[in-house]
Each structure stands twice: as C-alpha cells, then as structure tokens.
Design an enzyme around this catalytic site. Structure first.
Site, PDB file in Angstrom:
ATOM      1  CE  LYS A  52      -3.912  -2.385   2.066  1.00 62.18           C
ATOM      2  NZ  LYS A  52      -4.744  -2.727   3.211  1.00 62.18           N
ATOM      3  CD  GLN A  96      -3.622  -4.394   6.281  1.00 63.34           C
ATOM      4  OE1 GLN A  96      -3.708  -3.360   5.638  1.00 63.34           O
ATOM      5  NE2 GLN A  96      -4.039  -5.552   5.797  1.00 63.34           N
ATOM      6  CG  ASP A 119      -9.941  -0.087   4.784  1.00 68.26           C
ATOM      7  OD1 ASP A 119      -9.576  -0.582   3.708  1.00 68.26           O
ATOM      8  OD2 ASP A 119      -9.267  -0.115   5.829  1.00 68.26           O
TER       9      ASP A 119
HETATM   10  N1  GUN Z   1      -6.991  -6.714   5.780  1.00 66.01           N
HETATM   11  C1  GUN Z   1      -7.297  -7.459   4.693  1.00 66.01           C
HETATM   12  N2  GUN Z   1      -7.895  -6.680   3.763  1.00 66.01           N
HETATM   13  C2  GUN Z   1      -7.976  -5.447   4.287  1.00 66.01           C
HETATM   14  C3  GUN Z   1      -8.488  -4.213   3.803  1.00 66.01           C
HETATM   15  O1  GUN Z   1      -9.021  -4.103   2.700  1.00 66.01           O
HETATM   16  N3  GUN Z   1      -8.368  -3.150   4.647  1.00 66.01           N
HETATM   17  C4  GUN Z   1      -7.813  -3.246   5.871  1.00 66.01           C
HETATM   18  N4  GUN Z   1      -7.757  -2.146   6.627  1.00 66.01           N
HETATM   19  N5  GUN Z   1      -7.328  -4.388   6.355  1.00 66.01           N
HETATM   20  C5  GUN Z   1      -7.412  -5.464   5.555  1.00 66.01           C
END
Ligand code: GUN
Length: 284
Positions: A52, A96, A119
């Site tokens: 990311k 996350q 998100d």
């Molecule tokens: N963990 C797995 N996929 C995601 C996501 O799309 N966003 C976040 N914040 N954590 C994740």
C-alpha cells in the site's frame, strides 16, 4: 478456454488515472495524504502495508506509517486515531486488519472519522453503499466492478452469484452488482444445494477463503468467474477459492490468483484517498 482478466493491467490503468488526479490537485496546492496503522507483526499484514505504501509513493500520495507494538492498548490506539482524525495533512486513515485479539476491531472502525474512512468500513459509509449514494467505494468489490467494466462484461439482467457474506467483500459486492442491475444471489456456509445455484451464475464471485472450493462442475459454460480467495496450499503457494484448471475450461473470463483481484484493491484504496482529499478541500 477462458480469457484471463489481468488485474495488473486494470490496476495500472486505475493507478495512472489516480496519479494524474494527484498531480492536478498538487497544481491547486492540495496534497493527498494517507495514514496507515499496523499493530503487531503479522507477516501478511506487513506485506499488505508495504504494498500500500509503495503504491501511494508511485501515485504521489504521501503515506505515513504508524507501526505499533503487539501489546498496544485500545486506549493508545483510539488516541492515535483521534489525533489522525484531526490532522489536516491526513486525508485517509487505514487501520490494517486483523488486529491482535485483545483489540476491538469494531470499536476501532467506529472511531475513524467517516470522511477519512478510505476502507469504507464505517457503518456510515456501508449505509451509504446500501442506499447507492456514496463517496468511498469498498476496496475489493469496487476493484471487481472496475475489472468487469474494463473488459466490457455486461452485468445488467445477468445472474450474479456471490459466495461469501463478509462485511468486507460479500455484502458490499452484492450491493454493487445490484446497482448495476444484476440479479444477485448471496450464498454462504449454510446454503443448501450450492452447486445448483452457482450453475445458474453468469457471473460467479467466490469469496470463501477455501482452496479449490469452487470446482468445474459448479460453473456454467461461459460464466465469468471472479476469485477473491487468497489461500496458501500445502506447498505454501498462493491460490484462490476456485480450482483454476477446471474452471478455465468452462468460463468465458476468469481472474487468476495471484494477479487478479488482489492488485485491484490497492487501486481502489488510492482512488478513495484522492476522493477524501477532494471532499476535505471542497473540490468537486
Ligand atoms: N486486511 C485485509 N484486507 C484489508 C483491507 O481491505 N483493509 C484493511 N484495513 N485491512 C485489511
């Protein structure tokens, strides 16, 4: 033989668009910033966060990482979120998941300012998705819609079957397909006669989290098969929820794992971060 839906190509297309938007905002004196919170040392989470951050850098988005130790308390995490909610240079906040077991994910999500919730996990944003009036797109489902659009795959009037009803993928996926006029069925672990239902799918989305869960006999000839699964097989190799070898003989289009849906989620995250910056700076 199915055509491959190439997530790397489509995500690059989206990311190029994001980069141009970030440049245009820069000319107006607006920078775009994302705060990424990671708690503990889960190796998969570390990889996702690194990916990311790298994607942000490539698009000209300024990312700040907040790496907190495993033993972080709820109070400490909420106090960081409060600070980031107020910080002007932070347009988006991503915490996350999964979090260590002693932390309450639901409460964490609830405390992120919905205007910074890139998100689209906050109840305010999921509610907006439900009524079809939203700024932030749910990352994985929106990435899938982007792929369908890129390959000119028609959704209107088609039977779409989603296997999985998670808040992150299955439920918002059903909503986005519905908005594009598909007839949507959501299946889950208690669904009876699953194969009968999946065999009617023109578009089949598998988000189960089990290797080779979808076999060739569950797929209609000519179906579009979207594999959201990220599993490790016995040899530690990354694989999806669909038995790819069997499925590609029946499908018209199919997403591979890796290189399918995965790269698209980050592209949506970047898009959402730009949207957040625009909203916070009152730019159309
Ligand atoms: N963990 C797995 N996929 C995601 C996501 O799309 N966003 C976040 N914040 N954590 C994740």
């Amino acid at each position: 033989m199915a055509k491959i839906i190439d997530g790397k190509v489509v995500s690059q297309f989206v990311k190029d668009g994001v980069k141009k938007e970030v440049e245009a905002l820069g000319k107006k004196g607006v920078s775009v910033g994302l705060a990424v919170i990671i708690v503990g040392s889960d190796p998969a989470s570390r990889t996702y966060v690194n990916n990311k951050k790298k994607a942000c850098a490539e698009a000209g988005i300024i990312s700040e990482e907040y790496a907190l130790p495993e033993e972080t308390t709820m109070q400490e995490l909420l106090s960081l979120i409060k600070e980031l909610n107020q910080k002007k240079s932070v347009n988006g906040i991503l915490c996350q998941l999964p979090l260590p077991k002693h932390l309450d994910e639901k409460l964490v999500i609830e405390n992120i300012d919905p205007k910074k919730d890139v998100d689209a996990f906050h109840a305010v944003n999921t509610g907006h998705i439900m009524i079809g009036d939203y700024s932030f797109l749910p990352c994985t489902p929106a990435g899938i819609m982007e792929m369908l659009d890129y390959y000119n795959i028609e959704t209107q009037g088609k039977n779409a079957v989603v296997i999985g009803r998670s808040n992150i993928v299955g439920k918002p996926m059903a909503m986005l397909l519905l908005q594009k006029n598909a007839t949507v069925t959501v299946c889950h672990s208690k669904t009876e006669n699953l194969g009968e239902i999946t065999r009617r799918a023109d578009i089949l989305v598998a988000a189960v989290g089990k290797e080779k869960f979808v076999t060739g006999d569950m797929i209609k000839d000519g179906a579009v098969v979207i594999d959201v699964g990220i599993n490790r097989n016995g040899e530690g190799k990354l694989c999806g929820d669909v038995d790819f070898e069997q499925a590609e003989k029946k499908a018209s289009y199919i997403t591979p794992v890796p290189g399918g849906v995965g790269p698209m989620t980050i592209a949506t995250l970047l898009k959402n971060t730009v949207t957040a910056a625009k909203l916070q700076n009152a730019i159309e």
